[in-house]
Design an enzyme around this catalytic site. Structure first.
Site, PDB file in Angstrom:
ATOM      1  N   GLY A 143       0.819  -1.213   0.000  1.00  0.00           N
ATOM      2  CA  GLY A 143       0.000   0.000   0.000  1.00  0.00           C
ATOM      3  C   GLY A 143       0.846   1.253   0.000  1.00  0.00           C
TER       4      GLY A 143
ATOM      5  N   LEU B 110       0.450   3.651  -2.106  1.00  0.00           N
ATOM      6  CA  LEU B 110       0.815   3.555  -3.517  1.00  0.00           C
ATOM      7  C   LEU B 110       1.341   4.885  -4.045  1.00  0.00           C
ATOM      8  CD1 LEU B 110      -2.242   1.463  -4.813  1.00  0.00           C
ATOM      9  CD2 LEU B 110      -0.052   0.633  -3.937  1.00  0.00           C
TER      10      LEU B 110
ATOM     11  N   GLY C 140       5.519   4.770  -8.719  1.00  0.00           N
ATOM     12  CA  GLY C 140       6.239   3.525  -9.030  1.00  0.00           C
ATOM     13  C   GLY C 140       5.275   2.344  -9.063  1.00  0.00           C
ATOM     14  N   HIS C 141       4.400   2.265  -8.055  1.00  0.00           N
ATOM     15  CA  HIS C 141       3.393   1.193  -8.042  1.00  0.00           C
ATOM     16  C   HIS C 141       2.458   1.325  -9.251  1.00  0.00           C
ATOM     17  CE1 HIS C 141       4.095   1.451  -3.513  1.00  0.00           C
ATOM     18  NE2 HIS C 141       4.381   0.192  -3.786  1.00  0.00           N
TER      19      HIS C 141
ATOM     20  N   GLN D 203      12.389  -2.555  -9.658  1.00  0.00           N
ATOM     21  CA  GLN D 203      13.834  -2.781  -9.656  1.00  0.00           C
ATOM     22  C   GLN D 203      14.515  -2.048  -8.492  1.00  0.00           C
ATOM     23  OE1 GLN D 203      15.794  -4.506 -12.530  1.00  0.00           O
ATOM     24  NE2 GLN D 203      16.933  -4.566 -10.608  1.00  0.00           N
TER      25      GLN D 203
ATOM     26  N   ASP E 165      13.935  -2.360  -5.427  1.00  0.00           N
ATOM     27  CA  ASP E 165      14.230  -3.405  -4.447  1.00  0.00           C
ATOM     28  C   ASP E 165      14.956  -4.538  -5.176  1.00  0.00           C
ATOM     29  OD1 ASP E 165      12.812  -2.285  -2.073  1.00  0.00           O
ATOM     30  OD2 ASP E 165      11.129  -2.371  -3.463  1.00  0.00           O
TER      31      ASP E 165
ATOM     32  N   GLN F 250      15.445  -7.923  -3.439  1.00  0.00           N
ATOM     33  CA  GLN F 250      14.149  -8.599  -3.324  1.00  0.00           C
ATOM     34  C   GLN F 250      13.772  -9.272  -4.645  1.00  0.00           C
ATOM     35  OE1 GLN F 250      10.488  -7.051  -1.282  1.00  0.00           O
ATOM     36  NE2 GLN F 250       9.918  -6.390  -3.329  1.00  0.00           N
TER      37      GLN F 250
ATOM     38  N   VAL G  71      11.059   4.203 -10.677  1.00  0.00           N
ATOM     39  CA  VAL G  71      10.476   5.506 -11.019  1.00  0.00           C
ATOM     40  C   VAL G  71      11.022   6.524 -10.012  1.00  0.00           C
ATOM     41  CG1 VAL G  71       8.328   6.830 -11.272  1.00  0.00           C
ATOM     42  CG2 VAL G  71       8.405   4.412 -11.962  1.00  0.00           C
TER      43      VAL G  71
ATOM     44  N   SER H  59       9.459   5.867  -3.035  1.00  0.00           N
ATOM     45  CA  SER H  59       9.341   4.850  -2.002  1.00  0.00           C
ATOM     46  C   SER H  59       8.247   5.301  -1.050  1.00  0.00           C
ATOM     47  CB  SER H  59      10.666   4.725  -1.229  1.00  0.00           C
ATOM     48  OG  SER H  59      10.441   4.085   0.010  1.00  0.00           O
TER      49      SER H  59
HETATM   50  O1  PAF Z   1       8.042  -4.665  -2.077  1.00  0.00           O
HETATM   51  C1  PAF Z   1       7.079  -4.743  -1.280  1.00  0.00           C
HETATM   52  O2  PAF Z   1       6.227  -3.865  -1.209  1.00  0.00           O
HETATM   53  C2  PAF Z   1       6.966  -5.962  -0.369  1.00  0.00           C
HETATM   54  O3  PAF Z   1       8.217  -6.416   0.030  1.00  0.00           O
HETATM   55  C3  PAF Z   1       6.141  -7.103  -1.001  1.00  0.00           C
HETATM   56  C4  PAF Z   1       6.800  -7.645  -2.253  1.00  0.00           C
HETATM   57  C5  PAF Z   1       4.740  -6.602  -1.335  1.00  0.00           C
HETATM   58  C6  PAF Z   1       6.000  -8.247   0.010  1.00  0.00           C
HETATM   59  O4  PAF Z   1       5.388  -7.833   1.179  1.00  0.00           O
END
Ligand code: PAF
Length: 260
Positions: free
Chosen positions: A31, A33, A36-37, A146, A148, A151, A174, A183
């Site tokens: 969330g 948002l 980038g999202h 990218q 993260d 991750q 972004v 972020s």
């Molecule tokens: O990148 C994130 O927002 C979180 O690490 C994810 C991938 C949603 C997992 O909780």
């Protein structure tokens, strides 16, 4: 747009869509948002018949000393953004762990060092929740930022190693106009801290033009007042760095030039 809290209900809807011949794209988020999202959602919207955005602040990826309680949760704005972006379902479970939860997914190589070093247990929480989200939402593909970078690598390795039938799509970071990577944690920064934080993207951009980018960036960030260096490392062809400004931890990375 469906707004679904129950994993069973989400799974049933995903199954119904699959039986109807629709492909499913998942954008997993916590969330708060930002643009980038929205870019991840836009890519998913262009590629998949049905788009699910999950919004879940996953306690398992926060250490007890971290910002789980303060993490921003602007639910109404998030819902409005999802609606505007043509999302088919928002999956927003209040909790995803049964009491006595005792099964974890651990990637044991790429999760070492960098954020895995500074945030012990973090990637165990990420891989576990992402696999749970994949099982619940049954996507053909999922989109990750990218920014993260570690991750993304850990999730790709998990998907490969555990034969998870989900295609992983990376999406380039972004940035705001001043270069700061978007972020959800940027809201913690005061105006003054935000100015200081620009040392991270600017340093990365300058460092890749130096003969020794890692050493150069370490020296540069260590010498920047207000910046507390966490790490500078090269991984998977990218120069990656994490810093703390005030109480906010920021990460960023850029591609390293390839050898001629
Ligand atoms: O990148 C994130 O927002 C979180 O690490 C994810 C991938 C949603 C997992 O909780």
């Amino acid at each position: 747009m469906h707004v679904i809290e129950s994993p069973q209900e989400m799974h049933a809807l995903a199954q119904e869509w699959r039986r109807g011949g629709h492909t499913i794209g998942l954008v997993p988020t916590m969330g708060a948002l930002h643009a980038g999202h929205l870019e991840l959602i836009r890519r998913a919207r262009a590629a998949a018949g049905r788009v699910i955005v999950s919004i879940y602040v996953n306690p398992a990826q926060f250490a007890p000393t971290e910002d789980l309680a303060q993490y921003p949760r602007p639910r109404r704005t998030d819902m409005a953004l999802c609606l505007t972006c043509g999302v088919d379902a928002v999956f927003t479970p209040p909790d995803l762990y049964e009491s006595g939860h005792s099964t974890w997914v651990m990637e044991e190589e790429l999760s070492q060092g960098r954020d895995g070093g500074s945030r012990p247990g973090h990637f165990r929480g990420v891989t576990t929740v992402v696999l749970k989200l994949f099982n619940i939402t049954q996507p053909d593909a999922a989109w990750f930022g990218q920014k993260d970078a570690q991750q993304l690598d850990v999730i790709r390795r998990m998907v490969r190693d555990l034969n998870v039938p989900v295609r992983i799509h990376p999406v380039e970071t972004v940035r705001d106009r001043d270069g700061l990577a978007l972020s959800s944690r940027n809201v913690y920064l005061s105006d003054e801290e935000r100015e200081i934080a620009l040392a991270l993207p600017r340093g990365l951009a300058d460092a890749v033009r130096q003969p020794n980018p890692i050493g150069w960036l370490r020296d540069k960030l260590s010498a920047t007042p207000g910046v507390q260096l966490d790490y500078v490392e090269a991984a998977q062809g990218r120069l990656c760095a994490a810093v703390r400004v005030g109480t906010t931890r920021l990460i960023d990375n850029v591609p390293l030039p390839t050898e001629p």
